[in-house]
Design an enzyme around this catalytic site. Structure first.
Site, PDB file in Angstrom:
ATOM      1  N   TYR A 149       0.779  -1.316  -0.055  1.00  0.00           N
ATOM      2  CA  TYR A 149       0.029   0.035  -0.025  1.00  0.00           C
ATOM      3  C   TYR A 149       0.881   1.254   0.154  1.00  0.00           C
ATOM      4  O   TYR A 149       1.916   1.238   0.541  1.00  0.00           O
ATOM      5  CB  TYR A 149      -0.830   0.052   1.066  1.00  0.00           C
ATOM      6  N   GLU A 237      -3.301   7.718  -3.892  1.00  0.00           N
ATOM      7  CA  GLU A 237      -3.402   6.454  -3.257  1.00  0.00           C
ATOM      8  C   GLU A 237      -3.281   5.216  -4.130  1.00  0.00           C
ATOM      9  O   GLU A 237      -4.282   4.975  -5.112  1.00  0.00           O
ATOM     10  CB  GLU A 237      -4.767   6.257  -2.509  1.00  0.00           C
TER      11      GLU A 237
END
Length: 426
Positions: A149, A237
């Protein structure tokens, strides 16, 4: 150098909706940023040297069938392009076709695209109205070895960009943090110095990349930082930021928010905006610089000033009603702007009554009155109208309304006016 910014009107509207209860929510996400489709963001990434999978976009079934032939292997991924999460578990309203993401044989891509294009995808995030699918993205099929991530956002506490990473990806950062807070890596970046190659490599290492993959990840991290800064993003993101079985490190999926305040210098990015994915009334309001957010109540509000707008919403709730929108006409609205605002709120089929609540300061009451009269004369009055005018040129405003002969309800008391608007909406 960094000062606390004023809260955006969208943020104020969202706060007011939460405070007013009844599960109020904006039908289009209240925001101060532009969102692009997945294929559009990945294209921007490529321009900045970020590694992404091979992709192509198609807007017809025939185009999808032809472009699928250009991919290696026997299979291709077909992904519907709508601005909503949960596409893989969604379904299409018109034909009940299940799933907005499919891995299929290349010769089946056209048929799958046919089942998606021109249809309305419904997911947990879209609500019952769904979102129209006008394009599909074709992507290469690959095997993921590990998922990470990565995100960049502006952080008030550190006074600049903050990189956030984790060795674990493929799920929400909230779930990752809840399971193991130590898995979250945070690294602030000095906005004046920028992101160095060494810092990018350090971040890649902390995210669990090693060897040649660490170098590849660091290069993409540098590219993502350039996107964040040079494209005026409020958030980038990446989830997952993946290492593939063939050794590549690629950005598999991304969510990017582009700051609306920078539209004047980011024309290329903002020209990609897909208005079909947005609430039609909000799009119309933007043309007139109106701060409008659709909510799910029955009493339409036209107010000047975010603070008064929130107070109006609160009072409607306390009076037993629910606001149908947040609409701040601002202090520089003209007769034409007020007319446009009135058309928008009266055109909302969910609205049962209209409450105009103006405290005249910079915004004069006579201008509001002229706009309301002009709008009613042009489009008619089909719903109960309650008007409260207080402040600058209030007597002139009241006179204009009285002489217009309109079947409206004038009330100077705030509480009584709100109660009346709720009663007439029943």
């Amino acid at each position: 150098m960094f000062s606390r910014p004023a809260r955006s009107v969208a943020a104020v509207a969202a706060t007011a909706a939460r405070r007013s209860g009844h599960g109020l929510m904006a039908t289009a996400c209240a925001r101060r940023h532009l969102s692009l489709h997945e294929y559009q963001s990945l294209s921007v990434f490529q321009d900045f040297g970020v590694a992404v999978p091979k992709i192509m976009v198609a807007k017809t079934a025939e185009e999808a069938a032809e472009k699928a032939k250009l991919f290696d292997g026997d299979e291709v991924v077909v992904k519907t392009q709508v601005l909503a999460g949960g596409r893989g578990l969604g379904y299409f309203k018109e034909n009940n076709f299940q799933g907005g993401v499919h891995i299929v044989k290349k010769d089946e891509a056209g048929a799958i695209a046919e089942s998606m294009l021109g249809k309305t995808l419904i997911t947990k995030q879209t609500g019952a109205a769904g979102k129209p699918c006008n394009a599909v993205m074709l992507a290469e099929k690959f095997q993921i070895k590990s998922e990470k991530y990565f995100a960049i956002l502006m952080d008030r506490s550190s006074g600049g960009p903050l990189m956030i990473g984790s060795k674990t990806g493929g799920t929400s950062i909230e779930d990752i943090a809840a399971k193991d807070p130590s898995a979250i890596v945070k690294m602030p970046v000095d906005i004046m110095e920028g992101l160095s190659s060494a810092a990018a490599q350090e971040m890649a290492a902390k995210m669990g990349f090693e060897g040649a993959q660490a170098e590849s990840a660091a290069k993409s991290i540098e590219g993502l930082y350039k996107v964040f800064i040079e494209c005026d993003c409020s958030m980038v993101e990446i989830n997952p930021f993946a290492e593939l079985t063939d050794g590549r490190v690629v950005v598999c999926d991304a969510k990017v928010n582009y700051d609306n305040n920078a539209e004047f210098r980011q024309k290329t990015v903002h020209d990609k905006r897909d208005l079909s994915q947005e609430d039609a009334m909000e799009v119309e309001a933007k043309k007139y610089d109106l701060n409008y957010i659709k909510l799910d109540g029955q009493v339409a509000c036209m107010v000047n000033g975010a603070g008064l707008a929130m107070s109006t919403m609160d009072l409607l709730k306390l009076s037993g009603g629910f606001p149908a929108n947040f609409l701040d006409v601002g202090g520089s609205a003209s007769k034409e702007t007020i007319t446009a605002a009135f058309k928008i709120i009266q055109g909302d089929p969910d609205v049962k009554s209209i409450f105009i609540n103006i405290f005249g300061g910079i915004m004069r009451c006579d201008v509001i009155a002229e706009g309301v009269v002009a709008a009613v004369k042009e489009v008619g009055l089909t719903k109960p109208l309650i008007v409260r005018l207080v402040g600058t040129n209030v007597e002139q405003g009241k006179k204009i309304l009285q002489e217009s002969g309109l079947p409206l309800h004038a009330e100077s008391d705030f509480t009584k006016a709100a109660k009346l608007a709720v009663d007439l909406a029943e």
